[in-house]
Design an enzyme around this catalytic site. Sequence first.
Site, short mmCIF file in Angstrom:
data_model
loop_
_atom_site.label_atom_id
_atom_site.label_comp_id
_atom_site.label_asym_id
_atom_site.label_seq_id
_atom_site.Cartn_x
_atom_site.Cartn_y
_atom_site.Cartn_z
N ASP A 38 0.82 -1.22 0.00
CA ASP A 38 0.00 0.00 0.00
C ASP A 38 0.85 1.26 0.00
OD1 ASP A 38 -2.39 -1.71 2.07
OD2 ASP A 38 -2.26 -1.52 -0.09
N ASN A 54 -4.86 8.78 1.57
CA ASN A 54 -5.41 8.15 2.78
C ASN A 54 -5.91 9.17 3.79
OD1 ASN A 54 -5.26 5.43 2.37
ND2 ASN A 54 -3.31 5.15 3.42
N1 LIG Z 1 -1.52 2.27 13.58
C1 LIG Z 1 -1.84 2.24 12.28
O1 LIG Z 1 -2.73 1.52 11.80
C2 LIG Z 1 -1.12 3.13 11.35
C3 LIG Z 1 -0.16 4.01 11.83
C4 LIG Z 1 0.46 4.84 10.90
C5 LIG Z 1 0.11 4.81 9.55
N2 LIG Z 1 -0.84 3.93 9.15
C6 LIG Z 1 -1.26 3.89 7.77
O2 LIG Z 1 -0.16 3.56 6.96
C7 LIG Z 1 -0.25 4.39 5.80
C8 LIG Z 1 1.10 4.49 5.20
O3 LIG Z 1 1.27 3.19 4.63
P1 LIG Z 1 2.75 2.61 4.55
O4 LIG Z 1 2.64 1.30 3.82
O5 LIG Z 1 3.67 3.65 4.08
O6 LIG Z 1 3.07 2.36 6.07
P2 LIG Z 1 3.08 0.97 6.75
O7 LIG Z 1 3.96 0.05 6.01
O8 LIG Z 1 3.31 1.18 8.21
O9 LIG Z 1 1.54 0.56 6.50
C9 LIG Z 1 0.68 0.56 7.59
C10 LIG Z 1 -0.31 -0.52 7.34
O10 LIG Z 1 -1.52 0.15 6.92
C11 LIG Z 1 -1.97 -0.49 5.74
N3 LIG Z 1 -2.66 0.51 4.94
C12 LIG Z 1 -2.14 1.62 4.37
N4 LIG Z 1 -3.13 2.28 3.73
C13 LIG Z 1 -4.28 1.56 3.93
C14 LIG Z 1 -5.64 1.71 3.53
N5 LIG Z 1 -6.01 2.77 2.82
N6 LIG Z 1 -6.55 0.78 3.90
C15 LIG Z 1 -6.17 -0.29 4.63
N7 LIG Z 1 -4.90 -0.50 5.06
C16 LIG Z 1 -3.97 0.44 4.69
C17 LIG Z 1 -0.72 -0.98 5.05
O11 LIG Z 1 -1.06 -2.04 4.20
C18 LIG Z 1 0.10 -1.46 6.23
O12 LIG Z 1 -0.25 -2.78 6.58
C19 LIG Z 1 -0.77 5.72 6.30
O13 LIG Z 1 -1.40 6.45 5.26
C20 LIG Z 1 -1.77 5.26 7.36
O14 LIG Z 1 -3.07 5.08 6.84
C21 LIG Z 1 -1.46 3.08 10.01
N1 LIG Z 2 11.48 2.17 4.64
C1 LIG Z 2 11.77 1.00 4.03
N2 LIG Z 2 12.95 0.40 4.20
C2 LIG Z 2 13.22 -0.75 3.58
N3 LIG Z 2 12.38 -1.41 2.77
C3 LIG Z 2 11.20 -0.84 2.58
C4 LIG Z 2 10.81 0.38 3.19
N4 LIG Z 2 9.55 0.67 2.79
C5 LIG Z 2 9.18 -0.30 1.95
N5 LIG Z 2 10.15 -1.21 1.84
C6 LIG Z 2 10.13 -2.42 1.00
O1 LIG Z 2 9.25 -2.17 -0.07
C7 LIG Z 2 8.16 -3.10 -0.01
C8 LIG Z 2 6.89 -2.37 -0.36
O2 LIG Z 2 6.65 -1.42 0.70
P1 LIG Z 2 5.16 -0.91 0.92
O3 LIG Z 2 5.15 0.14 2.00
O4 LIG Z 2 4.55 -0.59 -0.38
O5 LIG Z 2 4.40 -2.20 1.38
P2 LIG Z 2 4.36 -2.96 2.73
O6 LIG Z 2 4.45 -2.03 3.89
O7 LIG Z 2 5.34 -4.07 2.63
O8 LIG Z 2 2.94 -3.60 2.60
P3 LIG Z 2 1.54 -2.95 3.00
O9 LIG Z 2 1.77 -1.47 3.00
O10 LIG Z 2 0.61 -3.40 1.94
O11 LIG Z 2 1.27 -3.54 4.36
C9 LIG Z 2 8.13 -3.61 1.43
O12 LIG Z 2 7.54 -4.90 1.47
C10 LIG Z 2 9.59 -3.60 1.79
O13 LIG Z 2 10.20 -4.78 1.27
#
Ligand SMILES: NC(=O)c1ccc[n+]([C@@H]2O[C@H](COP(=O)([O-])OP(=O)(O)OC[C@H]3O[C@@H](n4cnc5c(N)ncnc54)[C@H](O)[C@@H]3O)[C@@H](O)[C@H]2O)c1
Ligand SMILES: Nc1ncnc2c1ncn2[C@@H]1O[C@H](COP(=O)(O)OP(=O)(O)OP(=O)(O)O)[C@@H](O)[C@H]1O
Length: 299
Positions: free
Chosen positions: A75, A150
Amino acid sequence: MKKVAVYGQSYSISAEKEIQILLEVLEENNIVCFIEKKFYDLLIEGGILDKKYPTFSHFSDLNSSFETMFTLGGDGTILRAVTYIRDLGIPLLGINTGRLGFLATINKKNIKESVELIIRGEYSLQERTLLSVRTVPKTEEFTELNFALNEVTIARKNTTSMIGVTTNLNNEYLTNYWADGLIIATPTGSTGYSLSCNGPVISPDSKNLVITPIAPHNLNARPMVISDGTSIQLEVDSREKEFLISLDSRITTVPKNTNVFIEKAAFTIQSIIPKNQSFLQTLRSKLLWGEDTRNETNL
Ligand SMILES: NC(=O)c1ccc[n+]([C@@H]2O[C@H](COP(=O)([O-])OP(=O)(O)OC[C@H]3O[C@@H](n4cnc5c(N)ncnc54)[C@H](O)[C@@H]3O)[C@@H](O)[C@H]2O)c1
Ligand SMILES: Nc1ncnc2c1ncn2[C@@H]1O[C@H](COP(=O)(O)OP(=O)(O)OP(=O)(O)O)[C@@H](O)[C@H]1O
């Protein structure tokens, strides 16, 4: 379909096989593929590509002649891809090679079938609202990237004390939230951070936003669903000199006297929903909505 863009994050190649499958399918269908430059350099370095591809590095390198942007990641990758698409109207489709993949809905196990479905036009478009942010005084980081798919989050910084977020809607006082922060989420973001703070799920086609406090210290500050035509004004009271504003995954520090103005963005993002998928299906499969041993297993 003649020309598409491909974007992945350039941290590490976590999906070599999937990238090759995607590029093969596009090649077989004579589709020109532009790859995001940093991602392309990573693929070249990793010996993943067997030929050269045209690249793009910035929003200004793209235009509406690109018929789709495919992302490879989770995401967060989708959220970052939005900064390249902005108001170009290029439909977005995420191949999930990340963890949850709520927004990145193509399962990496059936990339070929899914992409061929898209090439045959067997999909619908889901229009997704974004938020735009303006601050007084101006915040440098929001000059260009002042939008979020988001949510916009206001959060405390370097303090264990709560912050007070005075909230006005259409210039009318609503309340002052005493909390760790405040989330203004779109329907898309309603299943993200806002959900974790007890916010409601809002279906993507709703014309609403949700205001969700983060750990509010009272029993009557509930998440509030509002029309997406509302203009939101926020002021922060903090014991620290600064607080945090995040737009999706992008976070920045601002001085505590910063006033924040949030409203629906002037453009939307089109996400591609393959014919064999739906928001309700994603809700059930990814967030296990309604998962209950008493329910039929006809998920
Ligand atoms: N405690 C929490 O749930 C928390 C805290 C900070 C940020 N977030 C979310 O993470 C987003 C950033 O995503 P990231 O991947 O860079 O960080 P991240 O990797 O920490 O992702 C956080 C989780 O939120 C999920 N997520 C993100 N957008 C979503 C959506 N629209 N609907 C359902 N799940 C969603 C991702 O798949 C991931 O599992 C922020 O926009 C925020 O919505 C969640
Ligand atoms: N800050 C980071 N440092 C190192 N690897 C990263 C970082 N952010 C993302 N990645 C790598 O890029 C991939 C895609 O990141 P992305 O945030 O899109 O998805 P995710 O957090 O893995 O999954 P989701 O957001 O769907 O839970 C991750 O699975 C990870 O392998």
